[in-house]
Write a protein that holds these residues in place. Structure first.
Motif, mmCIF file in Angstrom:
data_model
loop_
_atom_site.group_PDB
_atom_site.id
_atom_site.type_symbol
_atom_site.label_atom_id
_atom_site.label_comp_id
_atom_site.label_asym_id
_atom_site.label_seq_id
_atom_site.Cartn_x
_atom_site.Cartn_y
_atom_site.Cartn_z
ATOM 1 N N LEU A 11 0.750 -1.301 0.019
ATOM 2 C CA LEU A 11 -0.050 -0.002 0.072
ATOM 3 C C LEU A 11 0.902 1.206 -0.008
ATOM 4 N N PRO A 12 0.442 2.193 -0.450
ATOM 5 C CA PRO A 12 1.221 3.592 -0.716
ATOM 6 C C PRO A 12 1.252 4.177 0.778
ATOM 7 N N ASP A 13 2.479 5.120 0.887
ATOM 8 C CA ASP A 13 2.592 5.639 2.213
ATOM 9 C C ASP A 13 2.644 7.014 2.001
ATOM 10 N N PRO A 14 1.654 7.800 2.198
ATOM 11 C CA PRO A 14 1.464 9.212 1.956
ATOM 12 C C PRO A 14 2.489 10.122 2.536
ATOM 13 N N VAL A 15 2.898 9.705 3.734
ATOM 14 C CA VAL A 15 4.039 10.438 4.443
ATOM 15 C C VAL A 15 5.223 10.347 3.809
ATOM 16 N N ALA A 16 5.588 9.085 3.448
ATOM 17 C CA ALA A 16 7.012 8.995 2.672
ATOM 18 C C ALA A 16 6.964 9.744 1.266
ATOM 19 N N GLU A 17 5.656 9.610 0.652
ATOM 20 C CA GLU A 17 5.808 10.387 -0.493
ATOM 21 C C GLU A 17 5.780 11.767 -0.264
ATOM 22 N N MET A 18 5.446 12.608 0.761
ATOM 23 C CA MET A 18 5.712 13.857 0.972
ATOM 24 C C MET A 18 7.008 14.140 1.231
ATOM 25 N N LEU A 19 7.536 13.407 2.086
ATOM 26 C CA LEU A 19 9.099 13.707 2.519
ATOM 27 C C LEU A 19 9.884 13.282 1.066
ATOM 28 N N TYR A 20 9.549 12.450 0.228
ATOM 29 C CA TYR A 20 10.365 12.395 -0.844
ATOM 30 C C TYR A 20 10.267 13.741 -1.669
ATOM 31 N N CYS A 21 8.835 14.349 -1.985
ATOM 32 C CA CYS A 21 8.676 15.379 -2.650
ATOM 33 C C CYS A 21 9.465 16.695 -1.974
ATOM 34 N N LEU A 22 9.497 16.881 -0.802
ATOM 35 C CA LEU A 22 10.379 17.766 -0.046
ATOM 36 C C LEU A 22 11.785 17.641 -0.092
ATOM 37 N N GLN A 23 12.232 16.367 -0.328
ATOM 38 C CA GLN A 23 13.588 16.250 -0.692
ATOM 39 C C GLN A 23 14.018 16.635 -2.249
ATOM 40 N N GLN A 24 13.023 16.281 -3.020
ATOM 41 C CA GLN A 24 13.233 16.664 -4.275
ATOM 42 C C GLN A 24 13.405 18.223 -4.509
ATOM 43 N N GLN A 25 12.550 19.019 -3.643
ATOM 44 C CA GLN A 25 12.566 20.389 -3.832
ATOM 45 C C GLN A 25 14.011 20.972 -3.080
ATOM 46 N N ILE A 26 14.339 20.427 -2.025
ATOM 47 C CA ILE A 26 15.630 20.639 -1.235
ATOM 48 C C ILE A 26 16.545 20.300 -2.483
ATOM 49 N N ASP A 27 16.726 19.523 -3.117
ATOM 50 C CA ASP A 27 17.787 19.230 -4.134
ATOM 51 C C ASP A 27 17.679 20.222 -5.213
ATOM 52 N N THR A 28 16.457 20.588 -5.826
ATOM 53 C CA THR A 28 16.423 21.855 -6.837
ATOM 54 C C THR A 28 16.991 22.833 -6.458
ATOM 55 N N LEU A 29 16.694 23.412 -5.021
ATOM 56 C CA LEU A 29 16.960 24.558 -4.289
ATOM 57 C C LEU A 29 18.394 24.510 -4.120
ATOM 58 N N ARG A 30 18.985 23.564 -3.839
ATOM 59 C CA ARG A 30 20.696 23.319 -3.606
ATOM 60 C C ARG A 30 21.329 23.758 -5.008
ATOM 61 N N PHE A 31 20.639 22.872 -5.933
ATOM 62 C CA PHE A 31 21.301 22.924 -7.268
ATOM 63 C C PHE A 31 21.326 24.341 -7.758
ATOM 64 N N GLN A 32 20.167 25.064 -7.637
ATOM 65 C CA GLN A 32 20.029 26.476 -8.116
ATOM 66 C C GLN A 32 20.899 27.239 -7.364
ATOM 67 N N GLN A 33 21.219 27.287 -6.155
ATOM 68 C CA GLN A 33 22.192 28.054 -5.196
ATOM 69 C C GLN A 33 23.500 27.806 -5.683
ATOM 70 N N GLU A 34 24.095 26.440 -5.908
ATOM 71 C CA GLU A 34 25.322 26.342 -6.412
ATOM 72 C C GLU A 34 25.538 27.086 -7.846
ATOM 73 N N ARG A 35 24.816 26.828 -8.757
ATOM 74 C CA ARG A 35 24.703 27.324 -10.058
ATOM 75 C C ARG A 35 24.915 29.083 -9.815
ATOM 76 N N CYS A 36 24.330 29.416 -8.952
ATOM 77 C CA CYS A 36 24.267 30.924 -8.968
ATOM 78 C C CYS A 36 25.617 31.321 -8.384
ATOM 79 N N LEU A 37 26.248 30.673 -7.237
ATOM 80 C CA LEU A 37 27.489 31.014 -6.732
ATOM 81 C C LEU A 37 28.741 30.854 -7.969
ATOM 82 N N LYS A 38 28.489 29.816 -8.463
ATOM 83 C CA LYS A 38 29.375 29.473 -9.692
ATOM 84 C C LYS A 38 29.523 30.765 -10.613
#
Length: 220
Positions: A183-210
């Motif tokens: 069965l699906p786990d909505p809490v785990a899915e939400m945490l996964y989505c948050l992690q994806q957003q954090i990774d995206t923001l980190r990538f954008q920050q690193e690109r800006c610094l470069k």
């Protein structure tokens, strides 16, 4: 006869079942159901002590507690069953599957109807707690460890604490599905989505610094 349907339900839903004799002698869920049929018949005739004694004896030998007042339909399958509790005003439809540790209980000291009503073809996973005078619709699935405090519509899946309704692939459940561990786990899915957003923001920050930018401002 009802006993034939109970035995048939075991063969349909438990691949470990090999022979009728094995089922009759070694399945505590079947023993608990048969003893409950006797206790419930006596309970409906106004007797109190004898049905409760039968219920307690059943609990002692099976580890399954079913109040004599509970109403149970045909084809109930209690897999393993240790720790299953079914309250006095609980109602269970046909072809229902309960795994070990399931509780169909109340939420307080209220009188009258205080336990769940479970529809037909419902699967309730290991350790799930379904509490209060709520209604579980037909073909619903409740995941292992879920705590359900509100009504569950038919053809839906509920997981989590407290239980959340999850549409399973947008489709109705066509039949009894025992793969409740998938069965699906909505809490785990939400945490996964948050992690994806954090990774995206980190990538954008690193690109800006470069590129020599701070906070995304090209003027700096």
């Amino acid at each position: 006869m009802r006993i034939k349907k109970e035995i048939q339900a075991i063969f349909e839903r438990d691949p470990a079942a090999k022979t009728v004799l094995e089922v009759l002698l070694c399945y505590p869920g079947l023993h608990a159901i048969l003893l409950h049929r006797v206790a419930h018949a006596l309970y409906r005739r106004g007797l109190i002590l004898l049905p409760r004694l039968i219920s307690q004896f059943s609990r002692w030998i099976t580890g399954i507690e079913i109040h004599p007042g509970a109403k149970i339909g045909e084809g109930l399958f209690i897999d393993h069953g240790m720790g299953v509790v079914i309250g006095e005003t609980a109602e269970i439809g046909d072809n229902v599957t309960l795994y070990q540790g399931v509780t169909l209980g109340g939420t307080g000291k209220e009188k009258g109807k205080r336990h769940p009503t479970v529809g037909n073809n419902v699967v309730i996973g290991t350790g799930a707690k379904v509490l209060g005078p709520i209604v579980i619709g037909d073909y619903a699935r409740i995941g292992a460890g879920t705590v359900v405090l509100n009504n569950v519509p038919s053809h839906t899946t509920v997981v989590g604490v407290p239980g959340r309704v999850v549409v399973y692939d947008g489709e109705r459940v066509p039949s009894i599905d025992l793969n409740h561990e998938k069965l699906p786990d909505p809490v785990a899915e939400m945490l996964y989505c948050l992690q994806q957003q954090i990774d995206t923001l980190r990538f954008q920050q690193e690109r800006c610094l470069k590129e020599g930018r701070i906070n995304g401002d090209p003027r700096v």
